[in-house]
Design a protein around this motif. Structure first.
Motif, short mmCIF file in Angstrom:
data_model
loop_
_atom_site.label_atom_id
_atom_site.label_comp_id
_atom_site.label_asym_id
_atom_site.label_seq_id
_atom_site.Cartn_x
_atom_site.Cartn_y
_atom_site.Cartn_z
N MET A 1 0.83 -1.19 0.00
CA MET A 1 0.00 0.00 0.00
C MET A 1 0.87 1.26 0.00
SD MET A 1 -3.07 -1.24 2.55
CE MET A 1 -3.93 0.31 2.59
N ILE A 2 2.00 1.21 0.71
CA ILE A 2 2.90 2.37 0.72
C ILE A 2 3.40 2.66 -0.69
CG2 ILE A 2 5.18 3.18 1.50
CD1 ILE A 2 4.65 1.74 4.17
N LYS A 3 3.74 1.63 -1.42
CA LYS A 3 4.28 1.79 -2.77
C LYS A 3 3.23 2.19 -3.80
CE LYS A 3 8.57 1.03 -1.94
NZ LYS A 3 9.59 2.04 -2.22
N SER A 4 1.93 2.07 -3.47
CA SER A 4 0.88 2.45 -4.42
C SER A 4 0.86 3.96 -4.62
CB SER A 4 -0.49 1.97 -3.94
OG SER A 4 -0.93 2.74 -2.83
N ASN A 5 1.29 4.70 -3.62
CA ASN A 5 1.40 6.16 -3.69
C ASN A 5 0.06 6.85 -3.92
OD1 ASN A 5 3.19 8.19 -3.24
ND2 ASN A 5 3.82 8.40 -5.37
N VAL A 6 -1.02 6.27 -3.36
CA VAL A 6 -2.34 6.91 -3.44
C VAL A 6 -2.89 7.19 -2.04
CG1 VAL A 6 -2.94 5.95 -5.69
CG2 VAL A 6 -3.56 4.70 -3.63
N PHE A 81 -3.89 2.71 -12.85
CA PHE A 81 -4.64 1.48 -12.67
C PHE A 81 -3.87 0.50 -11.78
CE2 PHE A 81 -5.40 -2.94 -13.91
CZ PHE A 81 -6.74 -3.06 -13.58
N PHE A 82 -2.59 0.34 -12.03
CA PHE A 82 -1.77 -0.59 -11.24
C PHE A 82 -1.56 -0.07 -9.82
CE2 PHE A 82 -0.16 -1.87 -15.56
CZ PHE A 82 -0.86 -3.06 -15.58
N ARG A 83 -1.45 1.24 -9.66
CA ARG A 83 -1.31 1.81 -8.31
C ARG A 83 -2.55 1.51 -7.48
NH1 ARG A 83 0.43 7.76 -9.70
NH2 ARG A 83 -0.36 8.09 -7.60
#
Length: 187
Positions: A1-6, A81-83
């Motif tokens: 979730m941290i790497k999703s950056n949303v 979409f991938f985030r």
């Protein structure tokens, strides 16, 4: 979730904020905040602190640092979409993982023990008390200027509901609950 950056889970946003503002690693703040929550939980429950809660926060803190500082340090996702897929996948894994481990006899992570302490004290369902805990962390993350995004707000609104959903599902398939709460936690 941290790497999703949303936007990330509120407790993570608080730990990231403290890491950036004060120093130390995110994993170190997992341990420090967890230790403070152990003391707060003992006050809510009017009992001695659950020192066994130190075990999971040490493991989680080390794992968070290992993932973010070493294993996933290269990971940058630009496609929206991938985030969001990464974010929602992480949210579902987080919620189902919480529901599963709450049914086991493992030491409770302090922020989840907060949920259980509030459930025990109020008789409210874990979906409500988890949301309250996440909202507290959300407000603290805002105060400390953490990486709060729309995803963080989604976690506040949905994590408690998803934990409650997965908990009810596990109840229906016959997985027993090993933690003891005096009031209705299956609501």
């Amino acid at each position: 979730m941290i790497k999703s950056n949303v936007g990330i889970a509120p407790w993570d946003a608080l730990n990231v904020a403290l890491s950036k503002r004060i120093g130390l690693t995110i994993g170190s703040w997992v341990f420090i905040i967890g230790t403070i929550l152990i003391l707060i939980n003992s006050l809510i429950k009017r009992s001695i602190p659950n020192v066994a809660g130190v075990i999971p926060i040490l493991i989680i803190g080390a794992f968070v640092d290992l993932l973010n500082l070493k294993i996933l340090s290269f990971m940058e996702i630009d496609i929206l979409f991938f985030r969001w897929s990464l974010f929602f996948g992480g949210l579902c894994i987080l919620a189902s993982g919480i529901a599963i481990y709450l049914r086991a006899s493992f030491p409770t992570v302090p922020n989840d023990e907060l949920m259980l302490a509030l459930t025990e004290r109020t008789g409210w369902g874990i979906n409500i008390t988890k949301t309250i805990g996440e909202a507290i962390a959300f407000l603290l993350a805002i105060v400390w200027k953490g990486p709060v995004g729309i995803g963080t707000f989604i976690v506040v609104l949905c994590l408690g509901l998803l934990v409650g959903f997965f908990d009810q599902f596990l109840h229906k398939v016959g997985m027993p609950r090993y933690f003891i709460v005096r009031r209705n936690v299956d609501e």
